[in-house]
Scaffold this active site. Sequence first.
Site, PDB file in Angstrom:
ATOM      1  N   GLY A 142      48.759  12.764  -6.166  1.00  0.00           N
ATOM      2  CA  GLY A 142      49.463  12.057  -7.236  1.00  0.00           C
ATOM      3  C   GLY A 142      50.659  11.253  -6.766  1.00  0.00           C
ATOM      4  N   CYS A 168      50.809  22.048  -8.223  1.00  0.00           N
ATOM      5  CA  CYS A 168      50.370  21.565  -9.527  1.00  0.00           C
ATOM      6  C   CYS A 168      48.982  22.056  -9.901  1.00  0.00           C
ATOM      7  CB  CYS A 168      50.497  20.052  -9.623  1.00  0.00           C
ATOM      8  SG  CYS A 168      49.330  19.191  -8.623  1.00  0.00           S
TER       9      CYS A 168
END
Length: 249
Positions: free
Chosen positions: A39, A187
């Site tokens: 990301g 995450c």
Amino acid sequence: MLSSKELQRYSRQVMLPQVGEEGQQKLASARVMIVGLGGLGSPAALYLAAAGIGELHLVDGDHIDLSNLQRQVLYKTNHQGKSKAVVAAQQLAAANPAIRIYPHCQMASEPWLRERVKQVDLVLDCTDNLEIRHTINRVCYRAGRPVVMASVQGFSGQLISFDFSEGKGPCYACLFPPQGEAEVQNCSTTGVIGPALGVVGSMQALEAIKYLLDMPVSSLNKLHLIETEAFALQALQLPSHSHCSVCGV
Ligand SMILES: [Zn+2]
């Protein structure tokens, strides 16, 4: 001298007084390693490739999963199951065929990093793994290489840079002393909103470009807390810790 194609491709940044032809040549001769093509690494790599960083090393041992596509903007639905480093290299080469891009399909182990980090000018830590972050910190400190680190959880990001070229701290271990395996949280266990990664990953690319252009780097030894939900930005100056296990004396 920049070619006419280069002048055209990079015209909107070459016209900036902070860049110019001389700055563009600095970017073209720079070698940058990006650890983690997720990301944060996706936007960081896209912007660095587009800006004409001459050599990019992409380090990621993962394969693309359906659950990555919500935030890892380098990848498309038909890339599922493929190597992140390989697909990232293809995507970046399509964005800018004039630069050299090297995919490294492996996790960033300490021995591997020790060999490779000394062959680049700057490292971006775009991983979501605290253990690897401490390894990158240690290796960059010993190799005297600058590093731009970031992480995002939920809507909240952190950004900090260190320049170890003079062999001095502070370093990431001054800020967060290594705690061992128990602290590992990433995450895959906490949620994250995609655009916050876009914001913070883009900030990493900005800091890298500023460093390579010899401009002041705002996040140098300063922990930036970026709250994207309230658009709040806070910066905390980091003192060196003389008892730090990495940079202490
Ligand atoms: Zn330290």
